[in-house]
Design a protein around this motif. Structure first.
Motif, PDB file in Angstrom:
ATOM      1  N   SER A   1       0.764  -1.240   0.000  1.00  0.00           N
ATOM      2  CA  SER A   1       0.000   0.000   0.000  1.00  0.00           C
ATOM      3  C   SER A   1       0.793   1.286   0.000  1.00  0.00           C
ATOM      4  O   SER A   1       0.200   2.361  -0.004  1.00  0.00           O
ATOM      5  CB  SER A   1      -0.930  -0.015   1.219  1.00  0.00           C
ATOM      6  N   CYS A   2       2.133   1.233  -0.001  1.00  0.00           N
ATOM      7  CA  CYS A   2       2.887   2.484  -0.074  1.00  0.00           C
ATOM      8  C   CYS A   2       2.469   3.198  -1.356  1.00  0.00           C
ATOM      9  O   CYS A   2       2.544   2.602  -2.439  1.00  0.00           O
ATOM     10  CB  CYS A   2       4.383   2.217  -0.080  1.00  0.00           C
ATOM     11  N   PRO A   3       2.010   4.469  -1.257  1.00  0.00           N
ATOM     12  CA  PRO A   3       1.440   5.106  -2.440  1.00  0.00           C
ATOM     13  C   PRO A   3       2.456   5.770  -3.358  1.00  0.00           C
ATOM     14  O   PRO A   3       2.065   6.386  -4.348  1.00  0.00           O
ATOM     15  CB  PRO A   3       0.493   6.149  -1.836  1.00  0.00           C
TER      16      PRO A   3
ATOM     17  N   ALA B   1      -2.019  -8.232   5.915  1.00  0.00           N
ATOM     18  CA  ALA B   1      -1.967  -7.462   4.666  1.00  0.00           C
ATOM     19  C   ALA B   1      -2.312  -6.013   4.953  1.00  0.00           C
ATOM     20  O   ALA B   1      -3.407  -5.721   5.453  1.00  0.00           O
ATOM     21  CB  ALA B   1      -2.952  -8.043   3.662  1.00  0.00           C
ATOM     22  N   LYS B   2      -1.400  -5.092   4.672  1.00  0.00           N
ATOM     23  CA  LYS B   2      -1.706  -3.661   4.850  1.00  0.00           C
ATOM     24  C   LYS B   2      -2.229  -3.130   3.529  1.00  0.00           C
ATOM     25  O   LYS B   2      -1.522  -3.110   2.517  1.00  0.00           O
ATOM     26  CB  LYS B   2      -0.495  -2.870   5.338  1.00  0.00           C
TER      27      LYS B   2
ATOM     28  N   ASN C   1      -3.207   2.532   4.651  1.00  0.00           N
ATOM     29  CA  ASN C   1      -1.952   3.250   4.486  1.00  0.00           C
ATOM     30  C   ASN C   1      -2.310   4.699   4.123  1.00  0.00           C
ATOM     31  O   ASN C   1      -3.480   5.071   4.112  1.00  0.00           O
ATOM     32  CB  ASN C   1      -1.108   2.591   3.387  1.00  0.00           C
ATOM     33  N   THR C   2      -1.315   5.503   3.810  1.00  0.00           N
ATOM     34  CA  THR C   2      -1.576   6.915   3.527  1.00  0.00           C
ATOM     35  C   THR C   2      -2.372   7.082   2.228  1.00  0.00           C
ATOM     36  O   THR C   2      -2.391   6.205   1.373  1.00  0.00           O
ATOM     37  CB  THR C   2      -0.266   7.707   3.403  1.00  0.00           C
ATOM     38  N   VAL C   3      -3.012   8.236   2.136  1.00  0.00           N
ATOM     39  CA  VAL C   3      -3.869   8.546   0.989  1.00  0.00           C
ATOM     40  C   VAL C   3      -3.069   9.377  -0.016  1.00  0.00           C
ATOM     41  O   VAL C   3      -2.475  10.410   0.350  1.00  0.00           O
ATOM     42  CB  VAL C   3      -5.111   9.335   1.457  1.00  0.00           C
ATOM     43  N   ARG C   4      -3.025   8.953  -1.249  1.00  0.00           N
ATOM     44  CA  ARG C   4      -2.219   9.646  -2.259  1.00  0.00           C
ATOM     45  C   ARG C   4      -2.597  11.125  -2.327  1.00  0.00           C
ATOM     46  O   ARG C   4      -3.778  11.470  -2.410  1.00  0.00           O
ATOM     47  CB  ARG C   4      -2.420   9.001  -3.630  1.00  0.00           C
ATOM     48  N   ALA C   5      -1.588  11.969  -2.288  1.00  0.00           N
ATOM     49  CA  ALA C   5      -1.847  13.407  -2.180  1.00  0.00           C
ATOM     50  C   ALA C   5      -0.660  14.201  -2.714  1.00  0.00           C
ATOM     51  O   ALA C   5       0.415  13.647  -2.973  1.00  0.00           O
ATOM     52  CB  ALA C   5      -2.107  13.774  -0.714  1.00  0.00           C
TER      53      ALA C   5
ATOM     54  N   ILE D   1     -11.571   8.622   6.358  1.00  0.00           N
ATOM     55  CA  ILE D   1     -11.326   7.703   5.239  1.00  0.00           C
ATOM     56  C   ILE D   1     -10.956   6.322   5.780  1.00  0.00           C
ATOM     57  O   ILE D   1     -11.457   5.290   5.313  1.00  0.00           O
ATOM     58  CB  ILE D   1     -10.203   8.257   4.332  1.00  0.00           C
ATOM     59  N   GLY D   2     -10.108   6.306   6.779  1.00  0.00           N
ATOM     60  CA  GLY D   2      -9.725   5.038   7.391  1.00  0.00           C
ATOM     61  C   GLY D   2     -10.925   4.341   8.018  1.00  0.00           C
ATOM     62  O   GLY D   2     -11.090   3.117   7.884  1.00  0.00           O
ATOM     63  N   LEU D   3     -11.742   5.127   8.703  1.00  0.00           N
ATOM     64  CA  LEU D   3     -12.937   4.536   9.329  1.00  0.00           C
ATOM     65  C   LEU D   3     -13.843   3.900   8.287  1.00  0.00           C
ATOM     66  O   LEU D   3     -14.378   2.804   8.495  1.00  0.00           O
ATOM     67  CB  LEU D   3     -13.720   5.614  10.097  1.00  0.00           C
TER      68      LEU D   3
END
Lengths: 258, 313
Positions: free
Chosen positions: B128-130, B163-164, B191-195, B222-224
């Motif tokens: 998931s690393c963006p 799995a992340k 994981n982090t949100v692409r930005a 978003i995570g929730l």
């Protein structure tokens, strides 16, 4: 949360060292650093060598890579600045021996000046490879501080390492604290000499740095993070780590000999 | 006193607050420090086959409101040298979960095996690393890719695989379901949100890499949402990640379906001592809400399966 400002002035301090001056109003204390972004190149931690008032300054030794790019920066060029970060020198001691090795004097000069303005008696031992690489000798003398010099090649002052000067000074005068910045082997030696006389030493240390926020772990040094726990540490804490004077971490986080 | 002990993928945790991968994870002494501060467990930096320096700085940008943008570029010492760091953390008594990233299912399996050999209690797969070319979300954004990687890893190691999952996909819950099919013992989301952040005066992105990943309070909703949807799709445990700073944030994640949570960005603003304060805060909060344990709160915001009415205050 960074500010982009133009470089107002560049000063070549020694053949390998340059100062960038820029207007950046946030208040800073002696010992603190800023992250300086050279757009298109890199962003590096740099101790503030001038911190009174809005016109700040950083003094960088060109050692290779991005630090070399600093030598090519001209007045008017934009840089990004964030900070200041990190802790500070405690200005309470009344009799201070300042020991600068090479470009390490960059962070010590404003601290020594501030201590002297506050009424402390400040003696400075400056070391460099040769006379032309002595940083801020004239600046510190102009501030009224007692400055003695050692050069590896004997081209000025006492020939040999600055530790020789330190030993002599510690044996002839009482001090409440030693402040030092320079090569870690030098700092470790200075700390050992001071400890033998019962004088506490405070070291400003450098490590590879990325976030400067205490998150990424790039600047891990034993149990500490240089960005948030430092960069100024009591020497005994550093000497208790397996890394001080011996190892650093590279950009990948690998422990490598200094 | 609410019971704070929880378990994920069969791993017992003294409290549900895990140190997220990428934070304080490059050195063993830092991992040990997070454990001593009170973390329920610590997750290593994502480790790859070879040492990586990561991207040049700027790699990080603080935005208004506590949000943070980063593109570190998966810096790590590599699997040959990193076990020495894990050993330091394990000697300190820490519950260590190893995180790995690979470009193929085979590489993931090899790395998972190598990190399992260090004695970590579980392996978290960075799917998931963006912002890393050829890794992270680039191999973890399709259900097929996720399932293939999980099957390879589960066939190669005896420890549980977590799995992340990336939020940067049309249907993150489908990725979690694929991980479950592949044999994952748990999923971490998100994981982090692409930005992106722009520096207009320099006419360029702020981060050297350009695109980065957003973290901090801004991404909590978003995570929730991801945890909520995943909870309805899978039976394996969920570890909630994204914008958690307080016990209240953690409670929200528990009620959405998480059994444990990860803390990352909040360490910057609140310090590592945060891990010492959160368990007591969570205890008080769970008691006030009438939950006897962390486990009792998991998924409690979802409609009861038997159609029973929800208890109201």
């Amino acid at each position: 949360m960074r500010t982009v400002v133009p470089v107002v002035e560049t000063v070549v301090e020694t053949p390998s060292t340059v100062t960038l001056r820029f207007d950046y109003p946030p208040e800073a204390a002696p010992g603190q650093f800023v992250m300086v972004w050279l757009p298109g190149d890199d962003e590096l931690p740099m101790s503030l060598s001038y911190l009174e008032g809005p016109r700040k300054g950083v003094t960088i030794k060109a050692m290779g890579g991005s630090t070399r790019a600093v030598l090519g920066i001209a007045a008017g060029a934009p840089i990004g600045v964030r900070g200041p970060y990190g802790n500070r020198f405690d200005l309470a001691p009344r009799r201070i021996l300042v020991v600068g090795g090479g470009s390490g004097t960059a962070v010590l000069a404003p601290a020594a000046e501030a201590a002297a303005r506050g009424g402390a008696s400040v003696a400075v031992a400056l070391g460099a490879t040769r006379a032309s690489e002595l940083l801020f000798r004239d600046r510190l003398r102009a501030a009224g501080l007692r400055v003695e010099v050692a050069t590896d090649d004997g081209s000025e002052g006492t020939p040999g390492f600055v530790t020789g000067l330190v030993e002599r000074w510690l044996s002839t005068e009482p001090f409440d604290a030693v402040w030092t910045c320079g090569p870690e082997v030098m700092m470790a030696k200075v700390a050992a000499l001071a400890r033998a006389r019962g004088v506490p030493t405070f070291c400003s240390v450098e490590r590879h740095m990325k976030c400067a926020l205490g998150l990424c772990d790039a600047c891990a040094l034993g149990p500490y993070h240089v960005c948030t726990d430092g960069p100024v540490f009591p020497a005994e804490r550093l000497l208790a780590t397996p890394d001080f004077g011996r190892f650093h971490r590279d950009a990948a986080g690998r422990r490598r000999p200094l | 006193m609410a019971v704070l002990e929880t378990d994920v993928a069969g791993v017992r945790l003294r409290n549900p607050f895990l140190l997220a991968s990428g934070i304080w994870g490059e050195s063993g002494e830092s991992l040990a420090g997070a454990w001593r501060a009170g973390a329920g467990g610590v997750i290593t930096k994502s480790i790859g086959s070879a040492p990586r320096a990561g991207y040049p700085n700027p790699t990080i940008e603080l935005l208004d409101g506590g949000a943070m943008l980063n593109a570190m570029g998966l810096p790590n010492p590599g699997i040959d040298e990193y076990p020495a760091e894990i050993e330091i953390a394990r000697r300190a008594g820490a519950t260590v979960i190893g995180s790995v990233f690979g470009g193929t299912a085979e590489e993931f399996a090899t790395l998972a095996g190598r990190i399992a050999d260090t004695g970590v209690v579980a392996v978290e797969l960075n799917l998931s690393c963006p912002h890393a070319r050829g890794f992270g979300a680039e191999v973890g954004s399709t259900p097929e890719g996720v399932e293939t990687i999980l099957r390879a890893v589960v066939g190669a190691v005896r420890i549980p695989a977590i799995a992340k999952i990336t939020p940067n996909a049309a249907d993150p819950a489908a990725l979690a379901a694929a991980a479950e099919r592949g044999g994952a013992a748990a999923v971490s989301a998100i994981n982090t949100v692409r930005a992106l952040a722009i520096e207009p005066r320099l006419r360029r992105p702020v981060l050297a890499h350009g695109l980065g990943g957003l973290s901090g309070p801004a991404i909590k909703p978003i995570g929730l949402a991801c945890v909520w949807q995943i909870f309805e799709r899978v039976r394996i445990p969920i570890v909630g990640v994204g914008g958690i700073e307080t016990a209240d944030d953690a409670v929200d994640y528990l009620l959405a379906g998480a059994r444990a949570v990860q803390i990352g960005t909040a360490v910057a603003g609140r310090g590592i001592g945060l891990f010492g304060r959160l368990p007591a805060d969570l205890d008080r909060r769970l008691e006030a809400l009438g939950f006897p344990s962390v486990r009792a709160a998991v998924g409690a915001a979802h409609p009861p399966a038997d159609g029973a009415p929800r208890p109201a205050l």
